[in-house]
Write an enzyme that holds these catalytic residues in place. Structure first.
Site, PDB file in Angstrom:
ATOM      1  CB  ALA A 100      -0.911   0.017   1.227  1.00 25.51           C
ATOM      2  CE  LYS A 129     -15.617  21.226   3.128  1.00 22.33           C
ATOM      3  NZ  LYS A 129     -15.717  22.278   2.085  1.00 22.33           N
ATOM      4  CG  MET A 130     -12.750  17.225  10.754  1.00 17.15           C
ATOM      5  SD  MET A 130     -12.575  15.577  11.495  1.00 17.15           S
ATOM      6  CE  MET A 130     -13.159  14.531  10.153  1.00 17.15           C
ATOM      7  CB  ILE A 163       7.364  -2.620   1.636  1.00 14.24           C
ATOM      8  CG1 ILE A 163       7.158  -3.243   0.261  1.00 14.24           C
ATOM      9  CG2 ILE A 163       7.884  -1.192   1.505  1.00 14.24           C
ATOM     10  CD1 ILE A 163       6.120  -2.539  -0.593  1.00 14.24           C
ATOM     11  CE  LYS A 198       6.002  -9.083  14.530  1.00 13.74           C
ATOM     12  NZ  LYS A 198       4.908  -8.976  15.532  1.00 13.74           N
ATOM     13  CG  ASP A 256       5.525  -4.204   9.564  1.00 10.06           C
ATOM     14  OD1 ASP A 256       5.265  -5.421   9.662  1.00 10.06           O
ATOM     15  OD2 ASP A 256       4.761  -3.387   9.016  1.00 10.06           O
ATOM     16  N   GLY A 284       3.088   9.163  12.078  1.00  8.93           N
ATOM     17  CA  GLY A 284       2.502   8.490  10.926  1.00  8.93           C
ATOM     18  C   GLY A 284       2.995   7.084  10.756  1.00  8.93           C
TER      19      GLY A 284
END
Length: 321
Positions: A17, A32-33, A47, A189, A260, A295
């Site tokens: 993604a 509306k933000m 990845i 894992k 990850d 993020g």
């Protein structure tokens, strides 16, 4: 098809993604933000592991399907991080996922969309890329969810495509994980929820986890189980030893990519021939370091090395690690 030259570490992401992360002052329904400038990162389990390995000084090659304009963006983002790629072209658009941070509540919201549908030819091409490695890579790491179109036993097929020569690591859950275990893997894992589901138990105290882990090792001939437990640290089990690592008290900026980062940091030490206790130490440090990055930024190498010295690893059973 031509043979692919020898590669030491190869990751396979069958459901990649482009991860978009942003923040808002407050999440409010029907409003509306206004969002902060978005950050785009290449995403998907394998990845991400390859990105972490690169930051810790190891070269890894990421195998993944990509299609459409989003697929082109994904490939460009991977290249920007200097991670080598083997890209399998597909006809459908690569997905995007969205992570939103609420600045008021300090909560993170993760929106995960279905992956691009893969035809049988397309997912078989991904397997063929693994099978054509000659000689086989030292580590093949297959990680993440399955996209629409991929068979439920896809990860079992990955193990078989690796010809049994590589150390195959699988990081997934549910039926996909069981299919891989039936084929035989070097390391898994799971997080605590995934482990309890796999083992078919509800009790999460340490003796129960150790007993369940040993049963899984005996049944499936797994060499290593690395059980990540978030703030509770981690357990590492083999047939002969059991190790416990403490968790680190962190104020998370983001929880995306912690698993990850754990796996990538742990493999970085295994690939360097370190003992299991240090591999576990770095795994916990990697997962903890990911909490410091906004993020889907994953862990930074300097943070991993710094935090590793704070992770205490204790022998529960066994004579050496």
């Amino acid at each position: 098809m031509a043979e692919i030259p020898q590669l030491d570490i190869v990751t396979l992401t069958i459901n990649p993604a482009v991860d978009i992360s942003t923040s808002v002052s407050k999440m409010v329904p029907y409003t509306k933000m206004r969002c902060a400038e978005p950050q785009r990162d290449p995403g998907g389990g394998g990845i991400n592991v390859a990105r972490v390995l690169k930051r810790l000084g190891l070269e890894a090659t990421a195998v993944y399907p990509a299609g459409g304009a989003t697929g082109q963006t994904l490939t460009a983002l991977v290249e920007c991080e200097a991670v080598r790629s083997i890209v399998i072209p597909i006809s459908n658009d690569t997905r995007e996922d969205i992570t939103i941070f609420d600045e008021t509540s300090r909560e993170q919201f993760r929106l995960v969309f279905p992956g691009a549908f893969l035809s049988e030819f397309e997912w078989q091409q991904c397997l063929d890329a693994i099978a054509r490695l000659s000689p086989q890579a030292a580590f093949v790491i297959a990680s993440g969810s399955l996209p629409p179109g991929a068979p439920a036993d896809f990860y079992g097929r990955v193990v078989r495509a690796s010809k049994g020569a590589a150390k195959v690591i699988v990081d997934t859950s549910g039926a996909s994980l069981k299919a891989a275990l039936e084929a035989g893997v070097y390391l898994i894992k799971p997080n605590l929820r995934e482990f309890l589901e796999l083992a078919g138990i509800s009790c999460a105290d340490e003796p129960a986890l150790l007993e369940a882990g040993r049963r899984l090792i005996d049944r499936y001939r797994i060499e290593i189980i690395a059980l990540s437990m978030g703030p509770g640290g981690a357990l590492l089990l083999t047939r002969d030893i059991a190790l416990r690592a403490n968790g680190l008290a962190m104020e998370p900026v983001s929880v995306s990519g912690a698993g990850d980062s754990f796996l990538g940091a742990m493999v970085s030490r295994l690939a360097n021939g370190d003992k299991l206790d240090n591999a576990l130490r770095y795994g916990v440090a990697g997962g903890s370091a990911a909490l410091l990055s906004p993020g889907t930024g994953l862990c930074l190498g300097a943070d991993v090395h710094r935090l590793a010295s704070s992770v205490k690893v204790t022998m529960i059973t066994g004579d050496h690690a």
